[in-house]
Motif scaffolding. Structure first.
Motif, PDB file in Angstrom:
ATOM      1  N   LYS A  62      37.211  18.027  38.262  1.00 45.88           N
ATOM      2  CA  LYS A  62      37.479  17.385  39.544  1.00 45.88           C
ATOM      3  C   LYS A  62      37.538  18.402  40.685  1.00 45.88           C
ATOM      4  CE  LYS A  62      40.129  13.604  37.476  1.00 45.88           C
ATOM      5  NZ  LYS A  62      41.464  12.928  37.397  1.00 45.88           N
ATOM      6  N   THR A  63      38.188  19.541  40.442  1.00 47.73           N
ATOM      7  CA  THR A  63      38.389  20.529  41.506  1.00 47.73           C
ATOM      8  C   THR A  63      37.237  21.517  41.637  1.00 47.73           C
ATOM      9  OG1 THR A  63      39.607  21.978  39.981  1.00 47.73           O
ATOM     10  CG2 THR A  63      40.882  20.362  41.246  1.00 47.73           C
ATOM     11  N   GLY A  64      36.430  21.640  40.597  1.00 49.50           N
ATOM     12  CA  GLY A  64      35.338  22.606  40.640  1.00 49.50           C
ATOM     13  C   GLY A  64      35.730  23.990  40.171  1.00 49.50           C
ATOM     14  N   GLU A  65      37.013  24.210  39.904  1.00 55.40           N
ATOM     15  CA  GLU A  65      37.456  25.503  39.398  1.00 55.40           C
ATOM     16  C   GLU A  65      37.162  25.596  37.903  1.00 55.40           C
ATOM     17  OE1 GLU A  65      41.521  26.065  40.262  1.00 55.40           O
ATOM     18  OE2 GLU A  65      41.290  25.815  42.419  1.00 55.40           O
ATOM     19  N   LYS A  66      36.970  26.817  37.453  1.00 54.73           N
ATOM     20  CA  LYS A  66      36.694  27.024  36.038  1.00 54.73           C
ATOM     21  C   LYS A  66      37.341  28.327  35.588  1.00 54.73           C
ATOM     22  CE  LYS A  66      32.361  24.478  35.424  1.00 54.73           C
ATOM     23  NZ  LYS A  66      30.958  24.561  34.977  1.00 54.73           N
ATOM     24  N   GLY A  67      37.856  28.279  34.381  1.00 49.38           N
ATOM     25  CA  GLY A  67      38.319  29.509  33.766  1.00 49.38           C
ATOM     26  C   GLY A  67      39.818  29.742  33.892  1.00 49.38           C
ATOM     27  N   TYR A  68      40.323  30.512  32.914  1.00 47.76           N
ATOM     28  CA  TYR A  68      41.717  30.946  32.892  1.00 47.76           C
ATOM     29  C   TYR A  68      41.781  32.365  33.438  1.00 47.76           C
ATOM     30  CZ  TYR A  68      42.725  26.972  29.860  1.00 47.76           C
ATOM     31  OH  TYR A  68      42.875  25.706  29.352  1.00 47.76           O
ATOM     32  N   LYS A  69      42.638  32.588  34.413  1.00 51.73           N
ATOM     33  CA  LYS A  69      42.749  33.911  35.029  1.00 51.73           C
ATOM     34  C   LYS A  69      43.945  34.639  34.449  1.00 51.73           C
ATOM     35  CE  LYS A  69      40.470  32.680  39.370  1.00 51.73           C
ATOM     36  NZ  LYS A  69      40.575  32.635  40.852  1.00 51.73           N
ATOM     37  N   LEU A  70      43.696  35.843  33.973  1.00 51.67           N
ATOM     38  CA  LEU A  70      44.734  36.714  33.440  1.00 51.67           C
ATOM     39  C   LEU A  70      44.752  38.002  34.246  1.00 51.67           C
ATOM     40  CD1 LEU A  70      44.101  36.381  29.589  1.00 51.67           C
ATOM     41  CD2 LEU A  70      45.733  35.102  30.967  1.00 51.67           C
ATOM     42  N   VAL A  71      45.929  38.424  34.666  1.00 52.13           N
ATOM     43  CA  VAL A  71      46.098  39.690  35.381  1.00 52.13           C
ATOM     44  C   VAL A  71      47.178  40.474  34.644  1.00 52.13           C
ATOM     45  CG1 VAL A  71      46.657  40.803  37.557  1.00 52.13           C
ATOM     46  CG2 VAL A  71      45.441  38.619  37.572  1.00 52.13           C
ATOM     47  N   PHE A  72      46.838  41.681  34.217  1.00 57.38           N
ATOM     48  CA  PHE A  72      47.797  42.482  33.473  1.00 57.38           C
ATOM     49  C   PHE A  72      47.507  43.962  33.701  1.00 57.38           C
ATOM     50  CE2 PHE A  72      44.259  41.197  30.770  1.00 57.38           C
ATOM     51  CZ  PHE A  72      43.803  42.394  30.255  1.00 57.38           C
ATOM     52  N   THR A  73      48.436  44.795  33.312  1.00 54.74           N
ATOM     53  CA  THR A  73      48.296  46.247  33.456  1.00 54.74           C
ATOM     54  C   THR A  73      48.333  46.891  32.078  1.00 54.74           C
ATOM     55  OG1 THR A  73      50.690  46.489  33.757  1.00 54.74           O
ATOM     56  CG2 THR A  73      49.340  46.300  35.741  1.00 54.74           C
ATOM     57  N   ILE A  74      47.581  47.951  31.925  1.00 52.50           N
ATOM     58  CA  ILE A  74      47.532  48.700  30.671  1.00 52.50           C
ATOM     59  C   ILE A  74      47.610  50.188  30.994  1.00 52.50           C
ATOM     60  CG2 ILE A  74      46.266  46.998  29.318  1.00 52.50           C
ATOM     61  CD1 ILE A  74      43.685  48.422  30.010  1.00 52.50           C
ATOM     62  N   PRO A  75      48.133  50.987  30.084  1.00 50.13           N
ATOM     63  CA  PRO A  75      48.200  52.434  30.338  1.00 50.13           C
ATOM     64  C   PRO A  75      46.849  53.109  30.076  1.00 50.13           C
ATOM     65  CG  PRO A  75      49.152  51.927  28.210  1.00 50.13           C
ATOM     66  CD  PRO A  75      48.800  50.610  28.831  1.00 50.13           C
ATOM     67  N   ILE A  76      46.591  54.167  30.799  1.00 51.45           N
ATOM     68  CA  ILE A  76      45.386  54.976  30.577  1.00 51.45           C
ATOM     69  C   ILE A  76      45.807  56.441  30.473  1.00 51.45           C
ATOM     70  CG2 ILE A  76      43.660  53.452  31.587  1.00 51.45           C
ATOM     71  CD1 ILE A  76      43.999  54.891  34.222  1.00 51.45           C
ATOM     72  N   PRO A  77      45.283  57.146  29.499  1.00 50.26           N
ATOM     73  CA  PRO A  77      45.662  58.555  29.337  1.00 50.26           C
ATOM     74  C   PRO A  77      44.766  59.466  30.169  1.00 50.26           C
ATOM     75  CG  PRO A  77      44.297  57.877  27.505  1.00 50.26           C
ATOM     76  CD  PRO A  77      44.411  56.689  28.415  1.00 50.26           C
ATOM     77  N   GLU A  78      45.067  60.720  30.120  1.00 49.36           N
ATOM     78  CA  GLU A  78      44.207  61.750  30.723  1.00 49.36           C
ATOM     79  C   GLU A  78      43.766  62.695  29.609  1.00 49.36           C
ATOM     80  OE1 GLU A  78      45.669  63.793  34.085  1.00 49.36           O
ATOM     81  OE2 GLU A  78      46.321  61.992  35.135  1.00 49.36           O
ATOM     82  N   PRO A  79      42.474  63.011  29.487  1.00 51.91           N
ATOM     83  CA  PRO A  79      41.377  62.504  30.320  1.00 51.91           C
ATOM     84  C   PRO A  79      41.078  61.035  30.042  1.00 51.91           C
ATOM     85  CG  PRO A  79      40.527  63.779  28.494  1.00 51.91           C
ATOM     86  CD  PRO A  79      42.019  63.922  28.433  1.00 51.91           C
ATOM     87  N   LEU A  80      40.412  60.391  30.987  1.00 50.10           N
ATOM     88  CA  LEU A  80      40.126  58.970  30.913  1.00 50.10           C
ATOM     89  C   LEU A  80      39.213  58.676  29.720  1.00 50.10           C
ATOM     90  CD1 LEU A  80      41.009  56.643  32.800  1.00 50.10           C
ATOM     91  CD2 LEU A  80      38.735  56.746  33.810  1.00 50.10           C
ATOM     92  N   PRO A  81      39.566  57.700  28.861  1.00 50.58           N
ATOM     93  CA  PRO A  81      38.688  57.358  27.733  1.00 50.58           C
ATOM     94  C   PRO A  81      37.408  56.681  28.234  1.00 50.58           C
ATOM     95  CG  PRO A  81      40.490  55.805  27.865  1.00 50.58           C
ATOM     96  CD  PRO A  81      40.773  56.862  28.890  1.00 50.58           C
ATOM     97  N   PRO A  82      36.349  56.677  27.441  1.00 50.53           N
ATOM     98  CA  PRO A  82      35.103  56.048  27.899  1.00 50.53           C
ATOM     99  C   PRO A  82      35.218  54.547  28.080  1.00 50.53           C
ATOM    100  CG  PRO A  82      34.930  56.728  25.595  1.00 50.53           C
ATOM    101  CD  PRO A  82      36.202  57.309  26.121  1.00 50.53           C
ATOM    102  N   GLN A  83      36.018  53.875  27.209  1.00 47.21           N
ATOM    103  CA  GLN A  83      36.125  52.424  27.309  1.00 47.21           C
ATOM    104  C   GLN A  83      37.282  51.918  26.454  1.00 47.21           C
ATOM    105  OE1 GLN A  83      32.314  51.094  25.850  1.00 47.21           O
ATOM    106  NE2 GLN A  83      32.865  51.333  23.721  1.00 47.21           N
ATOM    107  N   TYR A  84      37.743  50.718  26.787  1.00 41.28           N
ATOM    108  CA  TYR A  84      38.650  49.946  25.958  1.00 41.28           C
ATOM    109  C   TYR A  84      37.913  48.680  25.524  1.00 41.28           C
ATOM    110  CZ  TYR A  84      42.817  52.716  27.171  1.00 41.28           C
ATOM    111  OH  TYR A  84      43.730  53.712  27.304  1.00 41.28           O
ATOM    112  N   ILE A  85      38.464  48.002  24.516  1.00 37.46           N
ATOM    113  CA  ILE A  85      37.857  46.765  24.018  1.00 37.46           C
ATOM    114  C   ILE A  85      38.822  45.616  24.279  1.00 37.46           C
ATOM    115  CG2 ILE A  85      37.024  45.517  21.995  1.00 37.46           C
ATOM    116  CD1 ILE A  85      36.151  48.142  20.802  1.00 37.46           C
TER     117      ILE A  85
END
Length: 894
Positions: free
Chosen positions: A535-558
């Protein structure tokens, strides 16, 4: 005679009519019996167990807990209708099913106890319950009970039947598990409360009445009449057992009992402490699927499963034909039998022995619960790879399919395709993958499966399987924290007969290099939300969260989104950090120097000393360090310090310099809340207006002075929105151009909803200063900041005006205690916090004021009521009232 002759034909006619009626009745009765017989035969043919079906055809029935529920229901129905005259059953029938009979026979009084590994006498409670089935009032007028027992046990049962035997408690055998449940609920937090809790049980009543039955000697009873010491020993022993299993944390010195994640999982899934101990001993993050299944089969819940000699042949066949994983212990052991039957259940392999059917049903019911509990236990430890495999095993048992089976096998029975079609789908790589199957047309599917009849249905079923799509964006907040925004789109057609009203998913982020869990969330998709999106045209569930990152920065997370219900429904998304630019390293906090506290005489102004700072003689260490910059210079100031460190004094020092060095210029104090403005109005009116004669004006939504009052004012107290509206027309308002000092209280609110207004005000004040060639000093007050240097550069603050102290810098030391409470639902979680809140008040502040912050108005009332109930329960109803009884009575009477 003539009359008699006339009556004869009538009598003959009546006899013929009566005989015909009786023949009709007999025919009707026979046809009814035939119909009833056919119905009975049909009912008996529905019995799946061949052996029990043969017994039923001869008029005999079998009934025990190991039978299939459908077979038990048929047997009960036939016996109740009288179609089966003799029923051989176990004692469970007497407790759970109301099937009356004229005669009840107990054949043999010894039953095998798996825990003791020997035969024991049947209890008198079972005997009485079994005899209670004979001659029920609504069914019969007479009942007979027969016990067939060895001669040496005859007197024993005669005495039991003639004398009433008291019921003894068995609670002590499972005290540890029940104590863990109470600790998890929060009703028991220490040994003292556990002793009180134990006094409410039936065990305590029987220990007081019959202490010898529970190992309490006469001397113990005399020395401890209330058995408090004995109860304390039971609790301490159980607590030590739970602590050894890592289900609770038990401090022997203080007696405190705190739950752990393991204990919470065990309580939620009814897992015994013996099973938890086996998990702790054998669990590691690199466990294989075969070893995991073997570990589940070692659980104490399966200890009563025994191997019978006549089952070995069929078990060996199951190992060869139905098992995907290796049976490490062999089918001769209890663990090996459980493992074999569990894998045979997943393979949907038919069992011949009725005993194996009953064992398999018991194993399946418990395996799902144990696998789910073990999954959550491993998930909380962060062993993400093992947790993923355990979740898959749990879904295999629930759907009775192996991981390499086609996803269509998980659909309900009414949506199952023929076995030939399923086998063709599994053999073809294009059809076994759901994504590639969706890309094909119906005709292409029909060509590949060589069946045009099912091609449309196969394509339709492909869109019923829950698949997802995702969009993500990453944003570094600091050098060690990354903000992730993910939008998850459902990409399937919702069918309530297949999906129900909701679909649960696990969302987590893992580090593939270290195999660690960084973030997790349980997401539930609901059909109502899907309808709302249309009805509204919106789609999807929105998630906003924070995660820690080390140094040096890793190439990727999954980032993984895994269905909690469907095997094979999984979304894998890589969070690449290739183009992520982390912020520069922030300068360290300002060190608090070891300075001698500065006396207020350093102001060199008696008026200021007596009117403004008359409540103390010296400044505190923070105020001493910033005194020179605030009072003797015109630098813009940014002060970041914890609450209670005296930041308001910095604003007052800057204000005093303005009044002393730049008479005629005004000070504007901006606070984000009207309550702060009113508080400052009361304070500064008494200090600056009543004692020093400077005019203080409040400019908020509740108080709007006229133009004249603003023109002749010296100090204006306002909110960001009000000052933004006033200062927009600064060229035509002289009192705005006469501003020489702007104080921003709680400037860290710049990152909140009112941040844009504050940014506009600062930019406008700086621009106005350059246009009028007059100095406008900016003073920002805040808590300790992470990026104070960025804020200082924007405000135009030099190094001498930046003071950003650590959060630990406080005039009064602060002890911080953190305690987490699990739970998905808000109200139950808040309720479990009330008892720890009460205990913390008694521990840290029994005689001092305490503030309790909650999230809503309703929770203020509920929390207060619970605290009152805790006080009353401990007979200390007035412990938080600093009044005697006489004063309380007078207040109540008024």
């Amino acid at each position: 005679e003539e009359e008699e002759e006339e009556e004869k034909p009538k009598k003959v006619k009546r006899k013929r009519e009566l005989s015909s009626d009786s023949d009709d009745n007999n025919n009707n009765n026979n046809s009814a019996k035939r119909l009833e017989y056919r119905q009975t035969v049909v009912e008996i043919s529905k019995i799946k167990d061949i052996e029990i079906r043969q017994y039923a055809e001869s008029g005999f029935g079998c009934h025990h807990a190991g039978m299939l529920r459908a077979d038990r229901n048929i047997i009960e129905k036939l016996f109740l209708k009288g179609k089966i005259k003799v029923l051989c059953c176990t004692a469970t029938l007497a407790w759970g099913v109301n099937l009356p009979a004229r005669t009840v026979i107990i054949k043999g009084t010894e039953i095998y106890d798996a825990k003791q590994s020997k035969f024991v006498d049947i209890g008198i409670l079972d005997v009485q319950q079994i005899f209670g089935r004979a001659g029920r009032p609504q069914f019969d007028t007479l009942g007979e009970g027969v016990i067939i027992t060895p001669h040496e046990r005859l007197n024993h049962y005669v005495q039991l039947m003639c004398h009433q035997v008291p019921i003894e408690s068995q609670f002590i055998n499972q005290l540890a598990d029940h104590l863990n449940a109470e600790i998890v609920l929060g009703t028991v937090t220490d040994v003292k409360e556990a002793i009180t809790w134990l006094s409410y049980t039936y065990l305590h009543i029987r220990m007081m009445r019959n202490p010898m039955a529970y190992g309490i000697t006469y001397e113990q009873q005399m020395n401890d009449p209330t058995l408090e010491d004995f109860r304390k020993g039971l609790i301490e022993s159980a607590a030590a057992t739970l602590d050894a299993c890592m289900m609770i944390r038990y401090d022997k010195r203080s007696g405190s009992l705190s739950p752990t994640d393991i204990g919470r999982v065990a309580s939620h899934y009814y897992i015994t402490h013996e099973t938890v101990q086996k998990f702790n001993e054998n669990l590691n993050k690199h466990l294989s699927d075969s070893a995991t299944v073997s570990l589940i089969c070692m659980s104490s819940e399966f200890s009563q499963i025994k191997v019978r000699d006549d089952e070995l042949e069929e078990l060996d066949k199951l190992v060869h034909d139905a098992c995907e994983y290796k049976i490490s212990n062999g089918v001769e052991t209890s663990e090996g039998k459980v493992n074999t039957l569990l894998q045979a259940y997943i393979s949907r392999f038919p069992l011949q022995s009725s005993a194996l059917v009953s064992d398999s049903a018991y194993i399946q019911n418990n395996a799902v619960r144990l696998l789910r509990g073990l999954f959550e236990l491993v998930f909380k430890r962060g062993w993400i790879q093992l947790a993923e495999r355990l979740l898959a095993l749990n879904k295999m048992v629930a759907h009775r399919v192996w991981e390499n089976s086609h996803v269509f096998r998980q659909y309900p029975p009414q949506y199952q395709l023929p076995e030939t079609i399923l086998m063709k789908l599994e053999k073809n790589p294009k059809l076994s993958n759901i994504e590639s199957l969706r890309d094909l047309t119906a005709l292409e599917i029909g060509d590949l499966i060589r069946d045009k009849k099912w091609m449309h249905q196969v394509r339709e079923y492909a869109w019923y399987f829950p698949c997802l799509e995702i969009e993500t964006s990453v944003q570094p907040i600091t050098r060690s924290i990354l903000r992730v925004q993910a939008t998850i789109f459902p990409n399937f057609e919702w069918n309530t007969k297949i999906h129900g009203s909701e679909e649960p998913f696990w969302v987590w982020v893992e580090d593939p290099i270290n195999c660690t869990l960084l973030y997790s969330e349980y997401l539930i998709m609901k059909i109502e939300e899907m309808k709302k999106w249309k009805k509204t045209g919106e789609k999807g569930y929105k998630l906003v969260f924070t995660i820690p990152i080390p140094e040096p920065l890793p190439p990727q997370y999954i980032l993984r989104v895994v269905s909690d219900r469907w095997l094979g429904s999984e979304l894998v998304h890589f969070l690449s950090f290739q183009h992520v630019v982390v912020p520069q390293l922030h300068p360290p906090h300002t060190e608090l120097l070891n300075l001698i506290p500065l006396p207020i005489t350093a102001l060199n102004n008696e008026k200021f000393q007596t009117c403004i700072f008359n409540r103390y003689t010296h400044f505190n260490p923070v105020q001493t360090q910033i005194f020179y910059s605030c009072y003797h210079t015109d630098y813009n100031i940014l002060l970041g310090a914890p609450t209670g460190s005296g930041k308001t004094v910095a604003a007052e020092l800057a204000l005093l310099r303005l009044l002393l060095k730049y008479p005629g210029f005004k000070c504007v104090y901006i606070a984000p809340l009207k309550a702060l403005v009113r508080e400052r109005k009361l304070d500064w009116t008494s200090k600056f207006m009543e004692k020093l004669g400077y005019k203080v004006v409040e400019l908020t939504g509740d108080a709007t002075p006229d133009m004249k009052a603003l023109i002749y004012s010296d100090i204006i107290l306002t909110t960001p929105e009000k000052w933004d509206g006033v200062s927009r027309d600064w060229k035509n308002r002289s009192y705005v151009r006469k501003v020489g000092l702007v104080i921003f209280d709680e400037i860290h609110m710049l990152g909140g909803e009112r941040g844009p207004v504050l940014e506009v005000i600062v930019s406008r004040m700086r621009y106005m200063s350059t246009q009028t060639n007059s100095l406008i000093r900016l003073v920002g007050l805040s808590t300790a900041l992470a990026n104070a240097q960025d804020l200082a550069e924007w405000l135009g603050i030099p190094r001498q005006g930046l003071f950003n102290f650590k959060p630990s810098v406080r005039p009064v030391p602060l002890e911080v205690h953190l305690r987490g409470f699990p739970g998905k639902h808000y109200c139950p979680r808040m309720a479990t916090m009330n008892k720890p809140v009460y205990n913390n008040i008694l521990l840290h502040s029994p005689h001092k004021p305490t503030l309790i912050f909650v999230a809503s108005r309703r929770q203020t009332r509920l929390t207060a009521l619970d605290l009152i109930s805790f006080c009353v329960a401990e007979d200390r109803a007035y412990q938080f009232l600093n009044m005697d009884d006489g004063s309380i009575d007078s207040v109540v009477s008024e």
